[in-house]
Scaffold this motif. Structure first.
Motif, mmCIF file in Angstrom:
data_model
loop_
_atom_site.group_PDB
_atom_site.id
_atom_site.type_symbol
_atom_site.label_atom_id
_atom_site.label_comp_id
_atom_site.label_asym_id
_atom_site.label_seq_id
_atom_site.Cartn_x
_atom_site.Cartn_y
_atom_site.Cartn_z
ATOM 1 N N LEU A 61 -4.515 -4.753 -5.613
ATOM 2 C CA LEU A 61 -3.837 -3.468 -5.569
ATOM 3 C C LEU A 61 -2.679 -3.435 -6.567
ATOM 4 O O LEU A 61 -2.519 -2.461 -7.307
ATOM 5 N N TRP A 76 2.166 2.296 -3.390
ATOM 6 C CA TRP A 76 1.186 2.939 -4.260
ATOM 7 C C TRP A 76 0.733 4.286 -3.717
ATOM 8 O O TRP A 76 0.385 5.176 -4.477
ATOM 9 N N ILE A 77 0.757 4.458 -2.395
ATOM 10 C CA ILE A 77 0.467 5.776 -1.825
ATOM 11 C C ILE A 77 1.541 6.759 -2.277
ATOM 12 O O ILE A 77 1.242 7.876 -2.705
ATOM 13 N N VAL A 115 -5.271 4.662 -3.563
ATOM 14 C CA VAL A 115 -5.305 3.438 -2.752
ATOM 15 C C VAL A 115 -6.671 3.272 -2.100
ATOM 16 O O VAL A 115 -7.222 2.168 -2.071
ATOM 17 N N GLU A 124 0.830 -1.203 0.000
ATOM 18 C CA GLU A 124 0.000 0.000 0.000
ATOM 19 C C GLU A 124 0.863 1.251 0.000
ATOM 20 O O GLU A 124 0.585 2.203 -0.718
ATOM 21 N N ARG A 154 -9.109 0.100 -2.713
ATOM 22 C CA ARG A 154 -9.579 -0.662 -1.554
ATOM 23 C C ARG A 154 -11.104 -0.735 -1.559
ATOM 24 O O ARG A 154 -11.691 -1.809 -1.364
ATOM 25 N N GLY A 182 -2.671 -1.033 -9.651
ATOM 26 C CA GLY A 182 -1.648 -0.007 -9.519
ATOM 27 C C GLY A 182 -0.844 0.206 -10.774
ATOM 28 O O GLY A 182 -0.579 1.344 -11.169
#
Length: 92
Positions: free
Chosen positions: A74, A5-6, A14, A2, A18, A78
């Motif tokens: 994700l 990708w943040i 994100v 996470e 989610r 992503g």
């Protein structure tokens, strides 16, 4: 994962991924099946055949379990930037 990708796409990206994952996980077992993926994408206006949904699932299913967990989803989204783009790229 996470945090990667943040850093690259931002917190909103994100959060959106989610939310999409948990909306698709209709039975709340923590993974998205082929059927849940197909139904979930249909609700976003993406209509896939059974074969197309199997292809998309295989592309996202890094551990080859037959289902997509959140981290796999994700990573899948992503790279492409969104679930819709990820699915389209997996079908090319």
């Amino acid at each position: 994962l996470e945090q990667k990708w943040i850093n690259e796409k931002g917190e909103k990206f994100v959060q959106d991924v989610r939310q999409t994952f948990y909306l698709m996980d209709s039975n709340r077992d923590g993974v998205v099946s082929r059927k849940e993926l197909r139904v979930g994408l249909f609700s976003y206006g993406i209509k896939l055949s059974k074969l197309e949904s199997e292809t998309a699932l295989t592309s996202a299913d890094a551990d080859e379990s037959g289902e997509i967990d959140y981290n796999e989803f994700l990573a899948f989204c992503g790279e492409a930037g969104s679930p819709g783009k990820a699915v389209k790229q997996s079908l090319l």
